[in-house]
Design a protein around this motif. Structure first.
Motif, PDB file in Angstrom:
ATOM      1  N   ILE A   6      26.282  44.202  41.947  1.00  0.00           N
ATOM      2  CA  ILE A   6      26.911  45.340  43.179  1.00  0.00           C
ATOM      3  C   ILE A   6      28.350  45.521  42.440  1.00  0.00           C
ATOM      4  CG2 ILE A   6      27.287  45.778  44.878  1.00  0.00           C
ATOM      5  CD1 ILE A   6      24.358  44.758  45.928  1.00  0.00           C
ATOM      6  N   PRO A   7      29.157  46.243  42.417  1.00  0.00           N
ATOM      7  CA  PRO A   7      30.257  45.945  41.877  1.00  0.00           C
ATOM      8  C   PRO A   7      31.694  45.597  43.417  1.00  0.00           C
ATOM      9  CG  PRO A   7      29.920  48.023  41.758  1.00  0.00           C
ATOM     10  CD  PRO A   7      28.632  47.426  41.946  1.00  0.00           C
ATOM     11  N   LEU A   8      32.373  45.009  43.577  1.00  0.00           N
ATOM     12  CA  LEU A   8      33.326  44.660  44.383  1.00  0.00           C
ATOM     13  C   LEU A   8      34.277  45.143  44.805  1.00  0.00           C
ATOM     14  CD1 LEU A   8      32.739  42.517  47.146  1.00  0.00           C
ATOM     15  CD2 LEU A   8      33.984  40.592  45.808  1.00  0.00           C
ATOM     16  N   LYS A   9      34.949  45.848  45.495  1.00  0.00           N
ATOM     17  CA  LYS A   9      36.146  46.475  45.575  1.00  0.00           C
ATOM     18  C   LYS A   9      37.175  46.152  46.924  1.00  0.00           C
ATOM     19  CE  LYS A   9      33.866  50.276  43.591  1.00  0.00           C
ATOM     20  NZ  LYS A   9      33.698  52.092  42.854  1.00  0.00           N
ATOM     21  N   ASP A  10      38.321  46.516  46.595  1.00  0.00           N
ATOM     22  CA  ASP A  10      39.240  46.417  46.823  1.00  0.00           C
ATOM     23  C   ASP A  10      40.171  47.434  48.286  1.00  0.00           C
ATOM     24  OD1 ASP A  10      41.133  48.168  46.130  1.00  0.00           O
ATOM     25  OD2 ASP A  10      42.474  46.054  45.334  1.00  0.00           O
ATOM     26  N   ARG A  11      40.875  47.553  48.992  1.00  0.00           N
ATOM     27  CA  ARG A  11      40.774  48.517  50.028  1.00  0.00           C
ATOM     28  C   ARG A  11      41.386  50.165  48.756  1.00  0.00           C
ATOM     29  NH1 ARG A  11      42.587  46.252  55.719  1.00  0.00           N
ATOM     30  NH2 ARG A  11      41.328  44.491  55.965  1.00  0.00           N
ATOM     31  N   GLU A  12      41.498  49.373  47.741  1.00  0.00           N
ATOM     32  CA  GLU A  12      42.231  51.083  47.429  1.00  0.00           C
ATOM     33  C   GLU A  12      40.891  51.544  46.299  1.00  0.00           C
ATOM     34  OE1 GLU A  12      44.566  48.188  47.670  1.00  0.00           O
ATOM     35  OE2 GLU A  12      44.934  49.661  49.533  1.00  0.00           O
ATOM     36  N   GLY A  13      40.030  50.506  46.351  1.00  0.00           N
ATOM     37  CA  GLY A  13      38.722  51.344  45.807  1.00  0.00           C
ATOM     38  C   GLY A  13      38.876  50.759  44.226  1.00  0.00           C
ATOM     39  N   ARG A  14      39.616  49.849  43.948  1.00  0.00           N
ATOM     40  CA  ARG A  14      39.801  48.630  42.760  1.00  0.00           C
ATOM     41  C   ARG A  14      38.434  48.081  42.884  1.00  0.00           C
ATOM     42  NH1 ARG A  14      45.728  48.897  43.777  1.00  0.00           N
ATOM     43  NH2 ARG A  14      44.902  47.291  44.414  1.00  0.00           N
ATOM     44  N   GLN A  15      37.899  47.371  41.734  1.00  0.00           N
ATOM     45  CA  GLN A  15      37.081  47.103  41.176  1.00  0.00           C
ATOM     46  C   GLN A  15      37.952  45.278  40.753  1.00  0.00           C
ATOM     47  OE1 GLN A  15      34.082  47.450  38.990  1.00  0.00           O
ATOM     48  NE2 GLN A  15      33.440  45.924  38.417  1.00  0.00           N
ATOM     49  N   VAL A  16      37.115  44.335  41.881  1.00  0.00           N
ATOM     50  CA  VAL A  16      38.572  43.220  42.044  1.00  0.00           C
ATOM     51  C   VAL A  16      36.920  42.010  41.445  1.00  0.00           C
ATOM     52  CG1 VAL A  16      40.348  43.865  43.769  1.00  0.00           C
ATOM     53  CG2 VAL A  16      38.016  42.671  44.385  1.00  0.00           C
ATOM     54  N   GLY A  17      35.578  42.404  41.388  1.00  0.00           N
ATOM     55  CA  GLY A  17      34.181  41.564  40.937  1.00  0.00           C
ATOM     56  C   GLY A  17      33.280  42.227  41.276  1.00  0.00           C
ATOM     57  N   LYS A  18      32.646  41.472  40.797  1.00  0.00           N
ATOM     58  CA  LYS A  18      31.162  41.686  41.175  1.00  0.00           C
ATOM     59  C   LYS A  18      29.831  40.761  42.249  1.00  0.00           C
ATOM     60  CE  LYS A  18      30.819  43.818  36.803  1.00  0.00           C
ATOM     61  NZ  LYS A  18      30.149  43.950  35.273  1.00  0.00           N
ATOM     62  N   VAL A  19      29.581  41.273  42.560  1.00  0.00           N
ATOM     63  CA  VAL A  19      28.651  40.181  43.613  1.00  0.00           C
ATOM     64  C   VAL A  19      27.471  40.655  42.450  1.00  0.00           C
ATOM     65  CG1 VAL A  19      26.953  39.748  45.318  1.00  0.00           C
ATOM     66  CG2 VAL A  19      29.354  40.723  45.708  1.00  0.00           C
TER      67      VAL A  19
END
Length: 174
Positions: A19-32
């Protein structure tokens, strides 16, 4: 999400989810990444497939009923033997096969035996959809829950008409 078969222990099959992990702006910052062992489920599904084919391709007619005797399932051999398809017999009692020639006490003993959790085995003269009679060697077994209560009955019957008539002819000759 994907199911993966592994080549080494401790797991044989895993359900893998990324599952992609996104910040508040919707940018992918990692994955779960999560996984769980589904080996037992895969093995159970395979076993069910094997049992299904064993019943479907069995050379004896098989009927499965609810505890009151309502038909839930018949296999293809039952249809070949009797002429009835599942849609014609679903919900009906196997007494639709009754020829009237088998003594009522046989049926009484049969029901008493299977309701008590035991297997009944014997010979019954049945009637096909077209009215023709046939001899069946039948075995009826209860499916019991953990408390010992019957939740289904499984009846297996094999057409023994030819051997019954052959026996009768031999007795007449002798």
């Amino acid at each position: 999400r994907v199911e993966i078969k592994l080549k080494r222990p401790p797991f044989s099959h895993v359900d893998l989810r990324i599952i992609p992990l996104k910040d508040r702006e919707g940018r992918q910052v990692g994955k779960v990444i999560a996984w769980r062992d589904i080996t037992a489920r895969i093995r159970a599904e395979e076993q069910l497939r094997i049992f299904f084919h064993a019943v479907e391709q069995n050379p004896v007619g098989i009927i499965i009923t609810d505890p009151e005797g309502g038909i839930e399932y018949v296999n293809p051999r039952f249809t070949q033997l009797t002429g009835y398809i599942l849609d014609e017999v679903r919900g009906r009692n196997p007494r639709i096969l009754k020829s009237g020639e088998t003594p009522d006490d046989v049926y009484g003993t049969l029901w008493q035996t299977i309701k008590s959790g035991q297997v009944w085995e014997g010979e019954i003269l049945n009637r096909k959809k077209n009215g023709e009679v046939y001899w069946a060697h039948a075995m009826i077994a209860p499916v019991l829950d953990k408390a010992g209560k019957a939740t289904r009955f499984i009846a297996m019957q094999q057409d023994i008409t030819v051997s019954k008539y052959t026996e009768a002819e031999l007795r007449m000759v002798n």
